[in-house]
Design a protein around this motif. Sequence first.
Motif, PDB file in Angstrom:
ATOM      1  N   PRO A 172       0.827  -1.418   0.116  1.00  0.00           N
ATOM      2  CA  PRO A 172       0.108  -0.282  -0.347  1.00  0.00           C
ATOM      3  C   PRO A 172       1.199   1.543  -0.042  1.00  0.00           C
ATOM      4  O   PRO A 172       0.364   1.978  -1.320  1.00  0.00           O
ATOM      5  CB  PRO A 172      -0.289   0.189   1.111  1.00  0.00           C
ATOM      6  N   LYS A 173       1.859   0.963   1.065  1.00  0.00           N
ATOM      7  CA  LYS A 173       2.541   2.226   0.805  1.00  0.00           C
ATOM      8  C   LYS A 173       3.411   2.121  -0.711  1.00  0.00           C
ATOM      9  O   LYS A 173       3.611   3.734  -0.968  1.00  0.00           O
ATOM     10  CB  LYS A 173       3.788   1.679   1.557  1.00  0.00           C
ATOM     11  N   LEU A 174       3.925   1.470  -1.597  1.00  0.00           N
ATOM     12  CA  LEU A 174       4.513   1.379  -2.848  1.00  0.00           C
ATOM     13  C   LEU A 174       3.161   2.395  -4.161  1.00  0.00           C
ATOM     14  O   LEU A 174       3.799   2.963  -4.523  1.00  0.00           O
ATOM     15  CB  LEU A 174       4.231   0.587  -3.456  1.00  0.00           C
ATOM     16  N   ILE A 175       1.786   1.985  -2.934  1.00  0.00           N
ATOM     17  CA  ILE A 175       0.759   2.428  -4.778  1.00  0.00           C
ATOM     18  C   ILE A 175       0.691   4.120  -4.282  1.00  0.00           C
ATOM     19  O   ILE A 175       0.443   4.477  -5.096  1.00  0.00           O
ATOM     20  CB  ILE A 175      -0.240   1.372  -4.116  1.00  0.00           C
ATOM     21  N   ILE A 176       1.231   4.486  -3.045  1.00  0.00           N
ATOM     22  CA  ILE A 176       0.645   5.638  -2.378  1.00  0.00           C
ATOM     23  C   ILE A 176       1.655   6.319  -3.205  1.00  0.00           C
ATOM     24  O   ILE A 176       1.247   7.636  -3.218  1.00  0.00           O
ATOM     25  CB  ILE A 176       0.317   5.774  -1.391  1.00  0.00           C
ATOM     26  N   ALA A 177       3.277   6.262  -3.356  1.00  0.00           N
ATOM     27  CA  ALA A 177       4.157   6.733  -3.875  1.00  0.00           C
ATOM     28  C   ALA A 177       3.868   6.724  -5.131  1.00  0.00           C
ATOM     29  O   ALA A 177       4.560   8.224  -4.991  1.00  0.00           O
ATOM     30  CB  ALA A 177       5.291   5.978  -3.440  1.00  0.00           C
ATOM     31  N   ILE A 178       4.030   6.035  -5.997  1.00  0.00           N
ATOM     32  CA  ILE A 178       3.656   6.307  -6.814  1.00  0.00           C
ATOM     33  C   ILE A 178       2.376   6.957  -8.437  1.00  0.00           C
ATOM     34  O   ILE A 178       2.776   8.236  -8.585  1.00  0.00           O
ATOM     35  CB  ILE A 178       3.447   4.619  -7.862  1.00  0.00           C
ATOM     36  N   ILE A 198       9.983   6.249  -1.090  1.00  0.00           N
ATOM     37  CA  ILE A 198      10.403   7.467  -1.085  1.00  0.00           C
ATOM     38  C   ILE A 198      10.838   7.362  -2.130  1.00  0.00           C
ATOM     39  O   ILE A 198      11.100   8.325  -3.020  1.00  0.00           O
ATOM     40  CB  ILE A 198      10.863   8.305   0.366  1.00  0.00           C
ATOM     41  N   TYR A 199      12.107   6.123  -2.450  1.00  0.00           N
ATOM     42  CA  TYR A 199      12.461   6.258  -3.300  1.00  0.00           C
ATOM     43  C   TYR A 199      11.815   6.017  -4.739  1.00  0.00           C
ATOM     44  O   TYR A 199      12.105   6.946  -5.743  1.00  0.00           O
ATOM     45  CB  TYR A 199      13.325   4.735  -2.768  1.00  0.00           C
ATOM     46  N   ILE A 200      11.168   5.200  -4.703  1.00  0.00           N
ATOM     47  CA  ILE A 200       9.366   5.076  -5.630  1.00  0.00           C
ATOM     48  C   ILE A 200       8.916   6.177  -6.007  1.00  0.00           C
ATOM     49  O   ILE A 200       9.056   6.593  -6.801  1.00  0.00           O
ATOM     50  CB  ILE A 200       8.721   3.947  -5.078  1.00  0.00           C
ATOM     51  N   PHE A 201       8.742   7.392  -4.579  1.00  0.00           N
ATOM     52  CA  PHE A 201       8.351   8.679  -5.169  1.00  0.00           C
ATOM     53  C   PHE A 201       8.801   9.668  -5.913  1.00  0.00           C
ATOM     54  O   PHE A 201       8.864   9.736  -6.607  1.00  0.00           O
ATOM     55  CB  PHE A 201       8.165   9.135  -3.790  1.00  0.00           C
ATOM     56  N   GLY A 202      10.283   9.124  -5.667  1.00  0.00           N
ATOM     57  CA  GLY A 202      11.380  10.510  -6.417  1.00  0.00           C
ATOM     58  C   GLY A 202      11.583   9.798  -7.726  1.00  0.00           C
ATOM     59  O   GLY A 202      11.424  10.781  -8.594  1.00  0.00           O
ATOM     60  N   ASN A 203      11.723   8.584  -8.015  1.00  0.00           N
ATOM     61  CA  ASN A 203      11.500   8.109  -9.268  1.00  0.00           C
ATOM     62  C   ASN A 203      10.206   8.507 -10.000  1.00  0.00           C
ATOM     63  O   ASN A 203      10.540   8.644 -11.620  1.00  0.00           O
ATOM     64  CB  ASN A 203      11.892   6.036  -9.045  1.00  0.00           C
ATOM     65  N   PHE A 204       9.276   7.918  -9.931  1.00  0.00           N
ATOM     66  CA  PHE A 204       8.323   8.255 -10.480  1.00  0.00           C
ATOM     67  C   PHE A 204       7.384  10.232 -10.319  1.00  0.00           C
ATOM     68  O   PHE A 204       7.135   9.836 -11.719  1.00  0.00           O
ATOM     69  CB  PHE A 204       6.692   7.703  -9.550  1.00  0.00           C
ATOM     70  N   MET A 205       8.156  10.434 -10.204  1.00  0.00           N
ATOM     71  CA  MET A 205       7.943  12.170 -10.302  1.00  0.00           C
ATOM     72  C   MET A 205       8.744  12.683 -11.059  1.00  0.00           C
ATOM     73  O   MET A 205       8.073  13.393 -11.707  1.00  0.00           O
ATOM     74  CB  MET A 205       8.262  12.885  -8.690  1.00  0.00           C
TER      75      MET A 205
END
Length: 411
Positions: free
Chosen positions: A10-16, A184-191
């Motif tokens: 769920p955290k990864l989905i929210i980050a994406i 956070i790492y995934i958030f930065g990547n998808f952003m």
Amino acid sequence: MEKKKMGLVPKLIIAIILGVLVGQMKFLPEFLLRLPVTFSSIFSSLLAFIIPLMIIGYVIIGIADLTEGAGKLLGVTTFLAYGSTLLAGTIAYFVASTFFPSFIRPELVEKITESGSGLSSLFSIPLSPLLDVTGAIVFAFMFGIGISYLKGKGQGGVMYSFFKDFSEIITKLLHTLIIPGLPIYIFGNFMNLSYSGAVFSVLSIFWKVFLVVVILHLSYVSLMFFAAGSFSGKNPLMLMKNQVTGYVTAIGTQSSAATIPVNLECAKKNGVSKQIREFVVPLGATIHLAGSIITITSCVTAVLLMYGMPHGFGLMAGFISMLGVAMVAAPGAPGGAIMSALPFLTIVGIDPTGTMGQLLVTLYLTQDSFGTAANVSGDNAIAVIVDEIYHKYIVKRAPEVEAAETASVSS
């Protein structure tokens, strides 16, 4: 009452989702948008530093443990587990390379590879690995085999304990720093992908890969239980029915190790004798990773197709074979398998700390729970086969006991 923590998926989905949304907010000051990109850059450097240490910590102990005491039971179980893992990876490759090109079309590949430039980090930290990946692999194999040899002579206890403690330190580091930092790492990547304009092409591929992988998991587990049922004379449908509890538990825990108690009960319902289930199920949780290798092989093939890179079977066969050994020491936590596999992505030309590596980690982690469920279910199929081999060819079972245990799962 203890507060329930949010799981990793769920955290990864929210980050994406947040990454995609924030990346579209180009009216925000560029300085703010570059902050998460900077974190991802530092995190990537840290990951590159840790990867050789992971190889040393996990592969040495994995080899030393696997080659200790070459008894018939250990040999049979290891052969079946590794063979199943290789077969699962091979099937996944051929399915992925056959079906993925139908939706990873040239125009999508062009959009991904030729999208606008992304944001750069505010600064970087020069953090060079102590060893390169190849050096770490050679070192790990030399010392793993050497320690196993010494243990066979009643020596090597100090060296084994040192690397065992070293692997536990790496595991602790993964659990407390790397895995919690992934959202956070995934958030930065998808952003950054969203900012550059490539994200929607990537997401249009993601859900289709996810669907194919889950179908592959279910198909392969069914194949394993039908093989186990045919070999043991037990009803495969009943074997699968008895496994449902273990499958669902693994989806919730995302950990083969945490599912062992439930999986032992499933094996008991399937008529597996006590000594076999208590040996095979815990061992299988460590060395049998058919579901994980299906996911990783499929995701690697998808990423290679997305970037128009070579993905022939000759290239992938070596990667799959190495992965079957590398993941043996995967930590019993969400994302453990892909963390253990990262060092070997260079075999297929993927930089584990670059954009392709980030995409691969994201793709894998969104499906990790289903891969774990396939792993533990396959463990019980192997347990049924090993139990039959043990009591038919190694230790004869009393006819009345065999009839009673077979009857419990044949109706």
